[in-house]
Design a protein around this motif. Sequence first.
Motif, PDB file in Angstrom:
ATOM      1  N   ARG A  84       0.800  -1.241   0.000  1.00 55.99           N
ATOM      2  CA  ARG A  84       0.000   0.000   0.000  1.00 55.99           C
ATOM      3  C   ARG A  84       0.829   1.286   0.000  1.00 55.99           C
ATOM      4  NH1 ARG A  84      -2.492  -3.044   4.023  1.00 55.99           N
ATOM      5  NH2 ARG A  84      -4.285  -4.215   3.265  1.00 55.99           N
ATOM      6  N   GLY A  85       1.643   1.445  -1.022  1.00 59.64           N
ATOM      7  CA  GLY A  85       2.350   2.710  -1.195  1.00 59.64           C
ATOM      8  C   GLY A  85       3.718   2.800  -0.564  1.00 59.64           C
ATOM      9  N   CYS A  86       4.127   1.813   0.233  1.00 56.90           N
ATOM     10  CA  CYS A  86       5.450   1.886   0.860  1.00 56.90           C
ATOM     11  C   CYS A  86       6.538   1.944  -0.213  1.00 56.90           C
ATOM     12  CB  CYS A  86       5.680   0.658   1.743  1.00 56.90           C
ATOM     13  SG  CYS A  86       4.746   0.666   3.262  1.00 56.90           S
ATOM     14  N   GLY A  87       7.463   2.855  -0.049  1.00 56.13           N
ATOM     15  CA  GLY A  87       8.572   2.935  -0.978  1.00 56.13           C
ATOM     16  C   GLY A  87       8.272   3.693  -2.243  1.00 56.13           C
ATOM     17  N   GLY A  88       7.059   4.224  -2.384  1.00 57.05           N
ATOM     18  CA  GLY A  88       6.724   4.964  -3.588  1.00 57.05           C
ATOM     19  C   GLY A  88       6.449   4.050  -4.770  1.00 57.05           C
ATOM     20  N   PRO A  89       6.492   4.578  -5.990  1.00 56.25           N
ATOM     21  CA  PRO A  89       6.156   3.792  -7.178  1.00 56.25           C
ATOM     22  C   PRO A  89       7.025   2.558  -7.360  1.00 56.25           C
ATOM     23  CG  PRO A  89       6.249   6.129  -7.704  1.00 56.25           C
ATOM     24  CD  PRO A  89       6.779   5.979  -6.308  1.00 56.25           C
ATOM     25  N   GLN A  90       8.290   2.622  -6.933  1.00 57.50           N
ATOM     26  CA  GLN A  90       9.198   1.500  -7.129  1.00 57.50           C
ATOM     27  C   GLN A  90       9.124   0.465  -6.004  1.00 57.50           C
ATOM     28  OE1 GLN A  90      13.152   2.670  -8.901  1.00 57.50           O
ATOM     29  NE2 GLN A  90      12.496   4.668  -8.156  1.00 57.50           N
TER      30      GLN A  90
END
Length: 614
Positions: free
Chosen positions: A37-43
């Motif tokens: 769920r969004g951890c670390g951004g797009p990558q």
Amino acid sequence: MATDIDRGSELSLEIMVPDLLRDHPGARAVLDRHGLRGCGGPQGPYESLRVFARTHGINEADLLKELGQADQSSAVVEASGSPPKPRYVHTPSGTIYRRFFIAAIVVTLTAGATWGAWMLWMIGRAGTFREASLHQINAHGEAQIYGWVGLFIMGFAYQAFPRFWGTTLAAPWLAAWSFVLMLGGLVVRTCGMVAAGAWSFAPWLALAGGLLEIAAVCCFVTQIVVTFRRSGQRLEPMAGFIMTALACFLASILMSVWHTWTTMTTAGDALVWYISTYQSPVRDLQVHGLALFMILGVSVRMMPALYDLPRPSNRRSWWAWGILVTALLSEVGFFLAYRWTNNHALAGGLVLAWALLAFGVARIILPWRPWRPFPIQDRSSKFVRAAFGWLAVSLAMLLFLPIYLVLSQVPFSHAYYGATRHAITVGFVSLMIMGMGAKVVPTLKGIAPAGLSNLWGPFALVNLGCTLRVTTQVLTDWTNHAYTILGVSGMLEVIGLTWWGVALIRIMLMDVDATPVVSINQGARPSRIEPQHIVADVLDWFPETFPVFEQHGFTALRQPLLRRTLARQVTLAQASRMKSVNIDDFLNDLNDVVKLRISPAGLLPVVLLPESGS
């Protein structure tokens, strides 16, 4: 219909999450169900799939099976000519920890550690602990506990616990309110305590700040408890430790605010009695209750996942939890009973409580053998190992207290008892926060820790400062010369914390998520190198640029492992910020080499890179 699509990387537990999300389109939906769920951004966060599974409590074989099924489905969709759209969606819950972490660092570098170091310096110059007033010392202590430790716990819990339990945070809008209430309460309460004796309304100001803190803790505790209940997870040891820590958080803030009001509105013998009776139980609830139980609870899940340590069995962990709860209740109960009855025999029960405390901690930590290097070592592991060492020192000092009193012939040594507190608050709690912060923040930002500072400087300074503080504070019972060194110890700790804190804030404020990533798989070699190009792609396209990378300080790229991992996740813009390299000069030098290669004068010799294994 053909489904044999080249994914670029095989599904395995060793694959890095960014590589998985890049090469396997269906993976994000699977990982989102398990807490990404969004951890670390797009990558995605920079960690292996194995670490992701262990951290989130997922069966590794089942996760691989789910990913394989999702991959086959994605391949069918791609083969039909309808490639899947990106599934990444930015959510506030993925970055909620940042405001809490940054505020915690600011608090400890102002009203917390820095102010404490200043008071310690004045105490060292004066040669007496009476140089600082009671309310100043307590204001510093409350800022450290609820500002430094409390805000870090809240930020980590909001970000990690819902993902540990495979659910979403209950009433996420309350998280912002809990932050405002906690930070506002800390400021107001600290001002009120510092103004004791100078302003007639200072006790009321401190009480108002305390009530704001109570409201913040109530919001936080309620959210976490409701989040766990609606997750449907069964009560495992990690949750048991966490729930106990939350109960201590609430109990300690209630007792702390009452204690502050009482000490600010009482004088003479009554004040001495309140301090000698209730100061110690408040600190026990804060340190041995909130901090110790929270750290051990998170460690049960995180230590095996992050450092490949053995996972303690549920039976062993529950036994440790029961022993520690008994120890905490005994520690508080025996002390209060002793003070209320003045029966010194009851004070002897404290030794039993401390022995249980040491035994319970050992049940959790000893299987990890922290005196040896962990199987997986990185820049955070030294902080964690040292933290466990300081925890052992503080518990050993507590058990040695009765013998020390006999040897020193002091009825009760405030210097020695204070040294045991410092060993656990700075040596254990603060070093654990520093280690986990150094590990978790880059991971959540999608940055590989291998490209960051190893933090040996902050590590050495904080440990040296803590060692000097603990030893010289004890020595003040024996010689006044120890006060001279005592004042230096706090300065060393503050310098180390500042060094670490500034580096962590820089990482949190890096605009990594907003940087577009251009992969070599998206097109042919470009005519010009741009800031958003991936480091590894540039080296693949133009091998002759390698000397330029070395010239600007990227000598670590000679390591094949680093080129296969970090270099494939970091853009030139991000790499420049990490090394404090001027991006314009760097790009000009890279593009000059590229132009020379295609100039009419002829091709330059190709520079051979060290073997990359690719």
